[in-house]
Design an enzyme around this catalytic site. Structure first.
Site, PDB file in Angstrom:
ATOM      1  N   GLN A  83       0.836  -1.194   0.000  1.00 48.66           N
ATOM      2  CA  GLN A  83       0.000   0.000   0.000  1.00 48.66           C
ATOM      3  C   GLN A  83       0.875   1.251   0.000  1.00 48.66           C
ATOM      4  O   GLN A  83       1.177   1.825   1.042  1.00 48.66           O
ATOM      5  CB  GLN A  83      -0.928   0.012   1.214  1.00 48.66           C
ATOM      6  CG  GLN A  83      -1.821   1.220   1.234  1.00 48.66           C
ATOM      7  CD  GLN A  83      -3.254   0.883   1.516  1.00 48.66           C
ATOM      8  OE1 GLN A  83      -3.578  -0.181   1.987  1.00 48.66           O
ATOM      9  NE2 GLN A  83      -4.125   1.815   1.234  1.00 48.66           N
ATOM     10  N   PHE A  84       1.275   1.684  -1.200  1.00 51.61           N
ATOM     11  CA  PHE A  84       2.132   2.866  -1.314  1.00 51.61           C
ATOM     12  C   PHE A  84       1.445   4.118  -0.805  1.00 51.61           C
ATOM     13  O   PHE A  84       2.104   5.087  -0.425  1.00 51.61           O
ATOM     14  CB  PHE A  84       2.621   3.055  -2.758  1.00 51.61           C
ATOM     15  CG  PHE A  84       1.585   3.591  -3.698  1.00 51.61           C
ATOM     16  CD1 PHE A  84       1.499   4.952  -3.938  1.00 51.61           C
ATOM     17  CD2 PHE A  84       0.701   2.739  -4.349  1.00 51.61           C
ATOM     18  CE1 PHE A  84       0.550   5.460  -4.808  1.00 51.61           C
ATOM     19  CE2 PHE A  84      -0.243   3.235  -5.218  1.00 51.61           C
ATOM     20  CZ  PHE A  84      -0.334   4.604  -5.450  1.00 51.61           C
ATOM     21  N   THR A  85       0.112   4.120  -0.744  1.00 50.46           N
ATOM     22  CA  THR A  85      -0.608   5.310  -0.307  1.00 50.46           C
ATOM     23  C   THR A  85      -0.384   5.631   1.168  1.00 50.46           C
ATOM     24  O   THR A  85      -0.759   6.710   1.628  1.00 50.46           O
ATOM     25  CB  THR A  85      -2.121   5.194  -0.589  1.00 50.46           C
ATOM     26  OG1 THR A  85      -2.639   4.062   0.111  1.00 50.46           O
ATOM     27  CG2 THR A  85      -2.383   5.066  -2.076  1.00 50.46           C
TER      28      THR A  85
END
Length: 150
Positions: A83-85
């Site tokens: 989850q790069f967010t």
């Protein structure tokens, strides 16, 4: 490196309508990798997650409220989803910047290393599909959600 951990009664990941991973009781780990993260960060954070005491002790109602046991002691599994967010920066307006997030190749390598480190510690690990658009479902027990950083 950031891990957003949710204590789960169950969790699953689907891609394009196909179920690709599922766990019963355990941890859902949403994992974000930063540009500055290293292999050692991945190993250290995996150990933190594995040893994090977020499950209740057995016994009376007051004992059940405590968080005394790690996932390893309750026979739980770990579902890890990239989850790069988690590295969204919203300090300059309304559109998030992801400049702090690691580039794809670096992030995937450290994501895989994190999963392997958990397995080496004894975890039963299920994973999402790196880089895919995923549907993640979780029944959060508690709810308990904790953010860990390396």
């Amino acid at each position: 490196m950031r891990a957003l951990i949710q204590r789960a009664k169950r969790a699953s990941v689907s891609v394009e309508g196909e179920l690709i991973a599922h766990i019963d009781r355990g941890l859902l780990v949403l994992l974000g990798v930063a540009r500055t993260d290293t292999k050692e960060d991945a190993r250290r954070l995996a150990k933190k997650c594995w040893e994090l005491r977020v499950f209740p002790a057995e016994g009376t109602a007051s004992e059940r409220a405590n968080m005394d046991r790690p996932v390893s002691e309750v026979g739980g599994s770990v579902l890890v989803v990239s989850q790069f967010t988690l590295y969204a920066d919203t300090s300059r307006g309304r559109r998030p910047s992801f400049a702090e997030a690691a580039p794809t190749r670096q992030a995937e390598a450290l994501y895989l290393l994190f999963c392997k480190a958990l397995e080496d510690l004894g975890a039963a690990v299920a994973t999402g599909r790196f880089g895919a658009m995923m549907d993640v479902e979780v029944v959060n027990e508690g709810p308990v959600t904790i953010l860990l950083e390396s």
